[in-house]
Scaffold this motif. Structure first.
Motif: not given
Lengths: 145, 388
Positions: B10-29
């Protein structure tokens, strides 16, 4: 700049800082006593033959420009207001090492294969008022003109 | 068990982008990790080992993030190898399964480069720049390659611009890409962008990114049990090398390392896979700067030395070409956060091998290669192949 100021290398152990400001610096290198390969910066094990029988030596100040580029952003670590753009290159020294470093000169001055010479560039002053310096290469012919 | 008995479940990812803190590292992971677990049809209780890639990691980051998925006692190892970090988590997870240490393993990468950029800027010029190799912009290193190639081979900036435009236009077709241009990008537009380091412009360089990506690996047996409806996607090679001494070696600079490392790592990977460049249907590479992709066409064996320019001129590495490169937009358009970049390549490669890559699908893709270098000093190559 005042002649009285002391020049201090940005990091010790990489290049000489001659007392005479007219004298070019040299790079602190290592020669392998087993296979004769020369390395910059200094290292305790020969990267080519793994011998630990190595000696300290100095290399430079002249070499040949292997490749270059011109960076269109201010140099990190420099407080010189004129250092808004700068050259970067790799210079082949006759002793062997290829050295990556900052170039002094204008964008249209550099040609692959031209002779380059070491000099010291003042990046900033520390709290004691000493000049923090780093080595760089400039086209040798620029000095004559 | 061998590496060839390991499959991507299986694979999964979040769209890459300049979230500048709008998504925390924990949320991304969390998004990428749960996405991959769900795609595989498992939960953390099924996972025997995890490798976590995060370049700017404070102490214990890997274990901390893994607790978001559950506390099961599984061994967790943090991996860092600059740009190649995610590729190496994939390699380690594959070998965990191949060695019999686990039946299912997880490779997770995440990063927030925008936060690092903000820290560097607020620190100011001159602060923290106390080492001899910290004054030069890292981008200059690859620009030095470009200038030398132009000198030796007569390569023109337009060749680099053609590669960049291709990757921008692939990115526009990829919902996971950072840069999604609303118009067709031309080489002229790429050449006219702001110069970073001669001859490279901002549009020939990757952006600053945040993001996360994840892959779940397991035995082929597990793959068939969990998703009998899907083609089995096998790991054929998972190679990693560091610098070996070469003539003209440079030791000092923000980025160093010989380009030939890609060639020797590719040789190792092809040999392990029992496949050659002629068997690959698509490829991914470290196109942090467009001129790198040109070098890798040759170093990865897709054309002879000095023929890279011809490959791009003929469109052989774009849509409908012999060997499409960076179909997700590559580092230039999909983005390059660091930790997850190698796993984003795997994400796209798996979608392609499943035949689920939408408008950017490479027709009938069966095998592909994903290459990254890290800090110029390591090279990682993973090869995947779908059972027919």
């Amino acid at each position: 700049m005042s002649e009285a100021k002391t020049r201090v290398p940005i990091e010790a152990g990489f290049f000489t800082v001659p007392e005479d400001r007219e004298e070019p610096p040299r790079l602190l290198a290592t020669r392998c006593n087993a296979c004769s390969e020369v390395f910059f910066p200094r290292r305790l094990v020969c990267a080519k033959c793994l011998s630990q029988d190595v000696s300290e030596t100095e290399v430079g100040p002249r070499g040949t420009l292997y490749t270059w580029t011109f960076v269109h952003f201010p140099m990190f670590g420099s407080s010189n207001p004129n250092m808004t753009r700068y050259g970067v290159g790799q210079v082949d020294l006759p002793e062997g090492p290829r050295v990556q470093g900052v170039l002094s000169g204008k964008r249209d001055e550099f040609r692959i294969g031209m002779e380059m010479e070491l000099e010291l560039e003042t990046l900033r002053e520390n709290q004691a008022g000493d000049e923090i310096v780093i080595f760089r290469f400039r086209p040798t012919e620029a000095r004559a003109s | 068990m061998s590496l060839h008995d390991v499959a991507v479940l299986g694979v999964g990812m979040v769209r890459f982008g300049a979230y500048k803190g709008g998504k925390t590292l924990t949320e991304l992971a969390r998004s990428a990790g749960f996405g991959a677990l769900e795609d595989a049809g498992v939960n953390l209780g099924d996972v025997g080992e995890a490798y976590v890639g995060y370049m700017q990691a404070p102490i214990m980051s890997a274990v901390k993030i893994m607790k978001e998925f559950g506390l099961t006692g599984l061994p967790v190892t943090h991996v860092e190898n600059a740009s190649a970090t995610g590729s190496v988590t994939f390699r380690d997870a594959a070998w965990s399964v191949a060695s019999g240490r686990s039946r299912i393993a997880m490779a997770l990468g995440f990063e927030a480069m925008t936060l690092m950029a903000a820290r560097t800027q607020s620190a100011g010029r001159g602060i923290g720049r106390d080492t001899i190799d910290s004054v030069i912009l890292p981008a200059a290193f690859f620009a030095l390659w470009a200038m030398r190639r132009m000198h030796e081979r007569g390569t023109k900036p337009k060749h680099f611009a053609q590669i960049a435009a291709k990757n921008w236009n692939y990115g526009a077709k990829n919902p996971f890409a950072h840069r999604q241009s609303d118009h067709v990008v031309t080489p002229e537009e790429v050449l006219a962008a702001q110069m970073v380091s001669d001859p490279l412009t901002t549009m020939m360089a990757c952006p600053i990114d945040d993001g996360a990506a994840c892959a779940i690996l397991g035995t082929v047996e597990e793959a068939k049990r969990l998703h009998p409806d899907r083609p089995v996607i096998r790991v054929r090679a998972a190679a990693l090398q560091s610098e070996r001494y070469t003539p003209g070696h440079t030791f000092l600079g923000p980025v160093v390392g010989p380009a030939s490392m890609t060639h020797t790592t590719a040789q190792e990977a092809y040999e392990a896979a029992g496949l050659g460049p002629e068997d690959m249907d698509l490829a991914f590479c470290h196109d942090a700067f467009a001129n790198e992709e040109l070098e890798y066409y040759e170093l990865l064996g897709f054309c002879a030395e000095g023929e890279g320019e011809k490959l791009i001129e003929e469109g052989q590495t774009g849509p409908g070409g012999r060997i499409p490169f960076n179909t997700d937009g590559g580092l230039i358009a999909r983005g390059h956060p660091g930790g997850p970049t190698g796993l984003a390549q795997i994400h796209e490669l798996v979608l392609q091998l499943r035949g689920r890559a939408g408008a950017r699908q490479v027709e009938g893709a069966r095998a592909g290669l994903a290459h990254l270098v890290g800090g110029g000093s390591v090279c990682a190559i993973n090869i995947l192949q779908r059972d027919s």
